[in-house]
Enzyme design. Structure first.
Site, mmCIF file in Angstrom:
data_model
loop_
_atom_site.group_PDB
_atom_site.id
_atom_site.type_symbol
_atom_site.label_atom_id
_atom_site.label_comp_id
_atom_site.label_asym_id
_atom_site.label_seq_id
_atom_site.Cartn_x
_atom_site.Cartn_y
_atom_site.Cartn_z
ATOM 1 N N ARG A 174 79.137 -22.333 85.731
ATOM 2 C CA ARG A 174 78.696 -22.144 87.120
ATOM 3 C C ARG A 174 77.824 -20.900 87.158
ATOM 4 N NH1 ARG A 174 79.189 -18.995 90.959
ATOM 5 N NH2 ARG A 174 80.756 -17.746 89.857
ATOM 6 N N TYR B 264 67.950 -9.010 86.267
ATOM 7 C CA TYR B 264 69.129 -9.707 86.778
ATOM 8 C C TYR B 264 68.735 -10.472 88.042
ATOM 9 C CZ TYR B 264 73.952 -10.932 86.781
ATOM 10 O OH TYR B 264 75.096 -11.671 86.717
ATOM 11 N N LYS C 19 73.765 -8.960 81.999
ATOM 12 C CA LYS C 19 74.879 -8.079 82.373
ATOM 13 C C LYS C 19 74.970 -6.892 81.420
ATOM 14 C CE LYS C 19 77.073 -10.141 85.875
ATOM 15 N NZ LYS C 19 77.539 -9.535 87.114
ATOM 16 N N GLU D 68 82.320 -14.267 82.736
ATOM 17 C CA GLU D 68 81.200 -14.359 83.663
ATOM 18 C C GLU D 68 80.786 -15.817 83.873
ATOM 19 O OE1 GLU D 68 78.871 -12.554 86.332
ATOM 20 O OE2 GLU D 68 80.048 -11.399 84.904
ATOM 21 N N ASP D 69 80.717 -16.237 85.125
ATOM 22 C CA ASP D 69 80.156 -17.537 85.508
ATOM 23 C C ASP D 69 80.853 -18.726 84.874
ATOM 24 O OD1 ASP D 69 78.515 -16.150 87.130
ATOM 25 O OD2 ASP D 69 76.635 -16.683 86.172
ATOM 26 N N ASN E 124 73.975 -16.069 95.626
ATOM 27 C CA ASN E 124 72.799 -15.861 94.782
ATOM 28 C C ASN E 124 72.349 -17.197 94.194
ATOM 29 O OD1 ASN E 124 72.199 -13.023 94.690
ATOM 30 N ND2 ASN E 124 74.143 -12.727 93.650
ATOM 31 N N ASP F 6 84.182 -10.823 86.374
ATOM 32 C CA ASP F 6 83.295 -10.128 87.299
ATOM 33 C C ASP F 6 83.034 -10.938 88.563
ATOM 34 O OD1 ASP F 6 81.548 -7.901 87.969
ATOM 35 O OD2 ASP F 6 79.909 -9.320 87.698
ATOM 36 N N ASP F 7 82.973 -12.275 88.451
ATOM 37 C CA ASP F 7 82.723 -13.103 89.630
ATOM 38 C C ASP F 7 83.848 -12.974 90.645
ATOM 39 O OD1 ASP F 7 80.325 -14.411 88.553
ATOM 40 O OD2 ASP F 7 81.724 -15.285 87.129
#
Length: 565
Positions: free
Chosen positions: A171, A118, A189, A261-262, A424, A284-285
């Site tokens: 993203r 990750y 993940k 996610e993202d 990150n 999750d973000d």
């Protein structure tokens, strides 16, 4: 079928699966086909009698290795590779070859390998995913599949899917729109679902919804593996997402977890709000990042000798992650005795255009909750002097934004300034751990989104905390799956945050750690899962009946076992 609620039933279930697997191997697969099936392949771990029975003689070198010896060989191989991306590819190949060995290696060497599977290495992997793609892992649903999403899901070979991680590549970390190359994120993940929380890998499914990309470098790359079109937006995009969500529930039920996610900021909050009370889903973000950050801020009170309600927070960045943290902070501060209005007054945010102030006319509903009736400015140091924050939180993906001057200003205002550069990968972090400690005379309370090595300063060794979402989402997911809930309230993530903060001992604080060491993370996930499960039963959200008498044992049973038969 719900997770078994008795230990006896769990044992019987495990025995049934064992005998079924043995029968399947002996009756259906032989020879090279056994070695090509990662769920059952043991490589050099096949005994000589098994090699005889399964017609493997000659297909393997003549030596035998125990799983422990195989793990040692894998780790030696990884340590001999210097390049992070090559290590990623090495592990990716192992996962596609020998699944149980892969998870043993990852579970037993979490602290060393998590930065590879990750963040930060997964960021580089996503940038180059079209070049390192070799074997199918997960599903791609494209804009061209509208009207046929159910048939795409039917192509997945596993029948009992309980958790999906989905991205549209809009993203990826702090790297922007990577389109179909974003598949590395849901794959990574879900690896952590298994390695850190013991969720069986056969019950997880990575999905990329490829609606195109606005990344011109990818569109002009002849080796790009995704759709070559501009990113789909508007009603057609929403219709595809609606079709996807409905198809998942139709195939795997209302309790199938869908982790977003993202997705880009324009869609992340909107889709969470749209689906949260209709499906078993979380982002999750927004929510995972919020929980791990709030956990670190709660734990930091042990070093600053304050309460969470006593602090003033300034966010550099006002995207999905920052707003998610701010919203959860409000809940934590209200629980600590403030009113909602008082809590919001102690939270300041600035975006690319400056402070969220009443003079601005370009703010959406999410940001309007945190506007301040003060002079507008886009100068971070000026805002610091105006707000006098005790905590500075970076969520901007602007590497080096917390300059020496900024850090020294925070140190002049606070005995123990809280510095959280959360962006990150490492190149996007607002400052390094070294700079934070140096420019605050070693007084700062530090946590980052990417890992930093221990740093010695002033006769002390600091262990920089990494506020990795992996402390939160695997445990939360395990609790959700175990309880078979249909909806996930926001408060779930405050429960998880407080549970994580409570695991930070005085010994960890003495080392300046705001989170338990990564080698403890599997136990952390179990503790969080048990607390989350207890919350679900207290709120009548769990559908598995009767209510277990021991939540820890309840979530622990039926976890994935990576040992060979």
């Amino acid at each position: 079928m719900a997770f078994a609620s008795s230990a006896i039933e769990a044992l019987c279930s495990k025995q049934r699966r064992f005998f079924t697997t043995v029968a399947y191997v002996r009756n259906k697969l032989q020879g090279i086909d056994v070695l090509r099936e990662p769920k059952i392949n043991k490589g050099l771990g096949f005994t000589f009698s098994e090699r005889e029975q399964l017609k493997l003689k000659g297909l393997l070198p003549p030596s035998f290795r125990s799983q422990e010896e195989q793990e040692a060989a894998v780790m030696k191989g990884i340590r001999n590779i210097r390049d992070g991306l090559l290590k990623y590819v090495y592990l990716k190949d192992l996962q596609c070859t020998n699944e149980r060995l892969f998870y043993r290696v990852l579970c037993n060497n979490t602290e060393e390998l998590m930065p590879i599977v990750y963040t930060p290495v997964v960021g580089e992997a996503c940038l180059k995913y079209s070049y390192i793609y070799t074997k199918p892992r997960g599903l791609y649903i494209t804009a061209e599949d509208a009207g046929h999403v159910s048939s795409i899901l039917d192509n997945w070979p596993e029948k009992d899917v309980r958790a999906i991680c989905v991205t549209d590549g809009g993203r990826i970390l702090g790297l922007g729109d990577l389109g179909a190359n974003g598949m590395g994120i849901p794959i990574g993940k879900l690896c952590l679902y298994t390695a850190l929380a013991g969720i069986p890998p056969s019950t997880t499914l990575p999905i990329t919804i490829d609606v195109g990309t606005n990344n011109e470098l990818l569109l002009s790359d002849p080796l790009y593996t995704g759709l070559r079109q501009k990113r789909l937006t508007g009603p057609k995009y929403d219709e595809l997402l609606d079709e996807f969500m409905e198809a998942v529930v139709k195939k795997w039920g209302k309790s199938c977890l869908i982790q977003f996610e993202d997705f880009n900021n324009a869609n992340a909050f909107r889709l969470l709000k749209k689906y949260q009370n209709k499906y078993c889903t979380f982002n999750d973000d927004i929510q995972g990042t919020a929980a791990v950050c709030v956990a670190g801020l709660i734990a930091s009170c042990g070093l600053t000798k304050t309460k969470i309600r006593d602090n003033v927070f300034l966010f550099f960045g006002a995207g999905g992650a920052a707003l998610g943290i701010a919203d959860l902070l409000v809940k934590a501060m209200v629980e600590d005795g403030l009113t909602r209005i008082e809590a919001r007054s102690q939270i300041w945010l600035m975006d690319a255009y400056g402070l969220l102030s009443t003079s601005r006319t370009d703010l959406d509903e999410q940001k309007m909750r945190f506007v301040k009736d003060v002079k507008h400015t886009s100068d971070l140091e000026e805002i610091i002097n105006m707000a006098k924050p005790t905590a500075l939180i970076g969520a901007s993906a602007q590497g080096g934004a917390f300059t020496e001057s900024i850090l020294k200003t925070m140190a002049s205002l606070n005995e123990r300034p809280i510095i959280f550069p959360l962006s990150n990968p490492t190149s996007k972090a607002e400052c390094t751990a070294k700079d934070a400690y140096l420019h605050t005379d070693g007084r700062c309370v530090f946590a980052s989104g990417s890992p930093f090595d221990p740093f010695s300063f002033g006769g002390r060794t600091f262990h920089p905390s990494q506020g990795n979402n992996a402390y939160i989402f695997p445990g939360v997911a395990l609790g959700i799956i175990a309880c078979r809930v249909h909806h996930i309230p926001d408060f779930t993530f405050l429960v998880a945050a407080k549970s994580l903060a409570n695991l930070v001992t005085d010994e960890y604080l003495e080392e300046q750690r705001l989170y338990p060491p990564l080698h403890c993370i599997r136990d952390v996930s179990l503790s969080i899962a048990a607390k989350v499960a207890d919350y679900f039963y207290s709120e009548s959200l769990a559908t598995v009946k009767p209510e277990p008498t021991n939540m820890f044992d309840f979530v622990k049973q039926n976890q994935y076992d990576w040992r060979y038969d």
